[in-house]
Motif scaffolding. Structure first.
Motif, PDB file in Angstrom:
ATOM      1  N   ASP A  16       0.802  -1.212   0.000  1.00 43.41           N
ATOM      2  CA  ASP A  16       0.000   0.000   0.000  1.00 43.41           C
ATOM      3  C   ASP A  16       0.838   1.267   0.000  1.00 43.41           C
ATOM      4  O   ASP A  16       0.369   2.327  -0.429  1.00 43.41           O
ATOM      5  CB  ASP A  16      -0.932   0.020   1.215  1.00 43.41           C
ATOM      6  CG  ASP A  16      -2.029  -1.034   1.120  1.00 43.41           C
ATOM      7  OD1 ASP A  16      -2.132  -1.669   0.043  1.00 43.41           O
ATOM      8  OD2 ASP A  16      -2.755  -1.231   2.109  1.00 43.41           O
ATOM      9  N   ASP A  17       2.063   1.200   0.507  1.00 42.24           N
ATOM     10  CA  ASP A  17       2.870   2.412   0.642  1.00 42.24           C
ATOM     11  C   ASP A  17       3.904   2.563  -0.471  1.00 42.24           C
ATOM     12  O   ASP A  17       4.705   3.500  -0.448  1.00 42.24           O
ATOM     13  CB  ASP A  17       3.573   2.444   2.002  1.00 42.24           C
ATOM     14  CG  ASP A  17       4.489   1.255   2.219  1.00 42.24           C
ATOM     15  OD1 ASP A  17       4.333   0.252   1.484  1.00 42.24           O
ATOM     16  OD2 ASP A  17       5.353   1.317   3.102  1.00 42.24           O
ATOM     17  N   LEU A  18       3.927   1.646  -1.422  1.00 42.50           N
ATOM     18  CA  LEU A  18       4.836   1.736  -2.568  1.00 42.50           C
ATOM     19  C   LEU A  18       3.987   1.643  -3.831  1.00 42.50           C
ATOM     20  O   LEU A  18       3.422   0.592  -4.134  1.00 42.50           O
ATOM     21  CB  LEU A  18       5.875   0.609  -2.534  1.00 42.50           C
ATOM     22  CG  LEU A  18       6.884   0.643  -1.390  1.00 42.50           C
ATOM     23  CD1 LEU A  18       7.778  -0.590  -1.434  1.00 42.50           C
ATOM     24  CD2 LEU A  18       7.725   1.911  -1.418  1.00 42.50           C
ATOM     25  N   TRP A  19       3.915   2.722  -4.576  1.00 41.98           N
ATOM     26  CA  TRP A  19       3.041   2.782  -5.736  1.00 41.98           C
ATOM     27  C   TRP A  19       3.847   2.593  -7.000  1.00 41.98           C
ATOM     28  O   TRP A  19       4.848   3.272  -7.223  1.00 41.98           O
ATOM     29  CB  TRP A  19       2.330   4.130  -5.784  1.00 41.98           C
ATOM     30  CG  TRP A  19       1.721   4.535  -4.481  1.00 41.98           C
ATOM     31  CD1 TRP A  19       1.238   3.732  -3.500  1.00 41.98           C
ATOM     32  CD2 TRP A  19       1.549   5.873  -4.019  1.00 41.98           C
ATOM     33  NE1 TRP A  19       0.765   4.466  -2.450  1.00 41.98           N
ATOM     34  CE2 TRP A  19       0.942   5.800  -2.733  1.00 41.98           C
ATOM     35  CE3 TRP A  19       1.821   7.130  -4.556  1.00 41.98           C
ATOM     36  CZ2 TRP A  19       0.619   6.925  -1.994  1.00 41.98           C
ATOM     37  CZ3 TRP A  19       1.493   8.259  -3.809  1.00 41.98           C
ATOM     38  CH2 TRP A  19       0.899   8.157  -2.554  1.00 41.98           C
ATOM     39  N   PRO A  20       3.444   1.687  -7.871  1.00 37.13           N
ATOM     40  CA  PRO A  20       4.189   1.456  -9.116  1.00 37.13           C
ATOM     41  C   PRO A  20       4.248   2.725  -9.954  1.00 37.13           C
ATOM     42  O   PRO A  20       3.266   3.462 -10.063  1.00 37.13           O
ATOM     43  CB  PRO A  20       3.386   0.355  -9.814  1.00 37.13           C
ATOM     44  CG  PRO A  20       2.009   0.447  -9.217  1.00 37.13           C
ATOM     45  CD  PRO A  20       2.202   0.896  -7.805  1.00 37.13           C
ATOM     46  N   HIS A  21       5.403   2.979 -10.560  1.00 38.04           N
ATOM     47  CA  HIS A  21       5.585   4.255 -11.256  1.00 38.04           C
ATOM     48  C   HIS A  21       6.153   4.071 -12.658  1.00 38.04           C
ATOM     49  O   HIS A  21       5.505   4.387 -13.633  1.00 38.04           O
ATOM     50  CB  HIS A  21       6.492   5.169 -10.421  1.00 38.04           C
ATOM     51  CG  HIS A  21       6.590   6.554 -10.957  1.00 38.04           C
ATOM     52  ND1 HIS A  21       7.757   7.287 -10.900  1.00 38.04           N
ATOM     53  CD2 HIS A  21       5.686   7.358 -11.566  1.00 38.04           C
ATOM     54  CE1 HIS A  21       7.550   8.488 -11.450  1.00 38.04           C
ATOM     55  NE2 HIS A  21       6.314   8.547 -11.866  1.00 38.04           N
ATOM     56  N   THR A  22       7.392   3.564 -12.785  1.00 37.27           N
ATOM     57  CA  THR A  22       8.006   3.398 -14.103  1.00 37.27           C
ATOM     58  C   THR A  22       8.715   2.055 -14.205  1.00 37.27           C
ATOM     59  O   THR A  22       9.150   1.485 -13.209  1.00 37.27           O
ATOM     60  CB  THR A  22       9.034   4.505 -14.404  1.00 37.27           C
ATOM     61  OG1 THR A  22      10.149   4.374 -13.510  1.00 37.27           O
ATOM     62  CG2 THR A  22       8.428   5.891 -14.263  1.00 37.27           C
ATOM     63  N   ALA A  23       8.862   1.569 -15.427  1.00 36.28           N
ATOM     64  CA  ALA A  23       9.716   0.421 -15.740  1.00 36.28           C
ATOM     65  C   ALA A  23      10.711   0.899 -16.774  1.00 36.28           C
ATOM     66  O   ALA A  23      10.322   1.306 -17.872  1.00 36.28           O
ATOM     67  CB  ALA A  23       8.891  -0.747 -16.278  1.00 36.28           C
ATOM     68  N   ALA A  24      11.999   0.906 -16.429  1.00 36.07           N
ATOM     69  CA  ALA A  24      13.004   1.576 -17.255  1.00 36.07           C
ATOM     70  C   ALA A  24      14.039   0.642 -17.859  1.00 36.07           C
ATOM     71  O   ALA A  24      14.776   1.045 -18.753  1.00 36.07           O
ATOM     72  CB  ALA A  24      13.733   2.641 -16.426  1.00 36.07           C
ATOM     73  N   ALA A  25      14.120  -0.614 -17.402  1.00 37.28           N
ATOM     74  CA  ALA A  25      15.138  -1.540 -17.914  1.00 37.28           C
ATOM     75  C   ALA A  25      14.638  -2.961 -17.744  1.00 37.28           C
ATOM     76  O   ALA A  25      13.895  -3.261 -16.799  1.00 37.28           O
ATOM     77  CB  ALA A  25      16.464  -1.342 -17.179  1.00 37.28           C
ATOM     78  N   ILE A  26      15.051  -3.857 -18.654  1.00 40.74           N
ATOM     79  CA  ILE A  26      14.676  -5.265 -18.553  1.00 40.74           C
ATOM     80  C   ILE A  26      15.827  -6.121 -19.037  1.00 40.74           C
ATOM     81  O   ILE A  26      16.442  -5.851 -20.070  1.00 40.74           O
ATOM     82  CB  ILE A  26      13.383  -5.565 -19.349  1.00 40.74           C
ATOM     83  CG1 ILE A  26      12.990  -7.040 -19.168  1.00 40.74           C
ATOM     84  CG2 ILE A  26      13.514  -5.187 -20.821  1.00 40.74           C
ATOM     85  CD1 ILE A  26      11.593  -7.361 -19.664  1.00 40.74           C
TER      86      ILE A  26
END
Length: 431
Positions: A240-250
């Motif tokens: 609940d306290d960590l909100w998904p934001h970006t995916a920058a590398a795979i």
């Protein structure tokens, strides 16, 4: 042109921002004016913890996964500093230039892990950007990609970036087999961007839109995975306290690096995050807890990753020349992570743009001048320039074996120069 105007110009260029290191490090003062990072959240803001979207595959962490810490843990022991390596000797050569364009109308933007492919963009009109692609140094401008803004390329020559939809809005796209195709996106998406691709063709990036899930009342970007097999996956953290934001590398192993948002004390900050192949996840460790300064991932290759870690401690931060005071804030701290062991290493004032599978990095050896350099084994070696008058690195990257790198260079930033509209040098280094 002021720093704020430069930042706005970069953002408007083709909807693909310059590297994280430039937008958040070099022009940090302007960014703080344009996008206030201190976002006050209402106490009653709701938090969406589950996604119920018809036809959308949603990644949910395993129930037996270890809890993700709410802080980047400063208790993780930093790795032992690398032994000093001998200086790396590299030679600079100009990438072939497309005909009929000025030095302000073209730039290189990304390199593939093999070092065979370098991709970039050229401006064919005020608001039109097309694909440049160098294969083993030979340049071509694919006719099918005259309106395509490249962001990355894999070792099979598949390019990702942005292209317009039928209404003219630019969205995540892929150039493959001589054809540009838009990537699928959730209903309600207003913005989408493809940021990284692995050898298999799996792609990660971001989407946003008013009708997409909101976390803490925010309409920030959401991280997305486009598997090579088709469809898409919206990534979650399960906390609940960590909100998904970006995916920058795979990586080729399916590990995804990006950022999550955390709120507290009137601030919302981004923190570096790792999604494993099974979609369990955890924050990447940082040298010190962050409460008001953001951090993130800049590059990844093999077991190595590099990125930012808040501001440099005041005692380590150099001061800019008087003429640069209006352009720069406090320099960011940077780290290199060993993804296999979880250890990290602080990089001082070196700012990484790209990392190789051997752990060597290309970046800037000065947080203000942004002159190109290579970090290897704890030794920072300046890279040669084609033109000393174009020494400020805007884009840069390195192959997986660390022997081939590229950079797009412009005049140094000052009160009278450093116009982001160029001219640019496009350099390839052989090391």
């Amino acid at each position: 042109m002021s720093a704020e105007e430069k930042l706005r110009w970069y953002a408007a260029l083709d909807d693909v921002p310059p590297p994280r290191m430039l937008a958040e490090d070099v022009l940090v003062t302007a960014r703080r004016k344009v996008r206030n990072r201190r976002i006050r959240l209402a106490a009653t803001a709701g938090l969406a913890t589950a996604l119920v979207l018809i036809g959308v595959a949603v990644a949910v962490p395993r129930l037996d996964a270890s809890p993700v810490p709410t802080h980047p843990s400063p208790s993780v022991v930093p790795s032992t500093p690398s032994p000093t390596a001998p200086p790396l000797h590299c030679r600079a050569e100009a990438l072939p230039e497309p005909g009929g364009l000025t030095p302000a109308q073209r730039m290189a933007r990304a390199i593939d892990p093999s070092g065979r492919y370098i991709v970039g963009t050229y401006a064919s009109g005020p608001d039109t950007v097309g694909l440049l692609m160098w294969t083993d140094g030979d340049l071509r401008q694919p006719a099918a990609a005259k309106v395509f803004a490249a962001t990355a390329v894999n070792s099979r020559g598949v390019v990702i970036g942005k292209a317009p939809d039928r209404d003219g809005y630019k969205h995540a796209a892929v150039f493959r087999d001589g054809k540009v195709s838009l990537l699928p996106r959730p209903a309600g998406t207003m913005y989408s961007s493809a940021l990284a691709i692995n050898t298999h063709g799996d792609i990660v990036g971001t989407v946003s839109g008013n009708d997409l899930p909101k976390y803490g009342g925010s309409t920030e970007d959401l991280p997305i995975l486009w598997p090579a097999t088709g469809g898409y996956v919206l990534l979650q953290t399960g906390q609940d306290d960590l909100w998904p934001h970006t995916a920058a590398a795979i990586g080729d192993d399916g590990v995804i690096l990006g950022t999550v948002l955390r709120s507290g004390g009137g601030f919302t900050i981004s923190l570096p995050y790792r999604w494993n192949a099974d979609r369990t996840g955890a924050l990447l460790p940082l040298p010190r807890p962050l409460t008001t300064k953001s951090a993130g991932v800049a590059a990844m290759a093999g077991q190595w990753a590099a990125g930012s870690a808040g501001d440099l401690p005041r005692a380590q931060a150099p001061s800019p020349a008087p003429s640069l005071d209006v352009h720069f804030g406090t320099p960011q701290a940077h780290v290199r992570w060993n993804l296999a062991t979880g250890a990290f290493e602080e990089l001082g004032i070196f700012s990484p743009y790209g990392v190789s599978a051997t752990g060597a990095m290309i970046g800037a050896d000065d947080p203000y001048a942004r002159t190109p350099a290579v970090w290897r084994g704890g030794t920072v070696t300046p890279l040669p320039l084609l033109d000393p008058g174009r020494s400020f690195m805007v884009y840069g990257g390195v192959s997986a074996d660390g022997t081939t790198a590229f950079g797009t260079m412009m005049p140094p930033v000052s009160t009278t120069s450093g116009d982001p509209k160029g001219p640019y040098d496009m350099v390839r280094w052989r090391c």
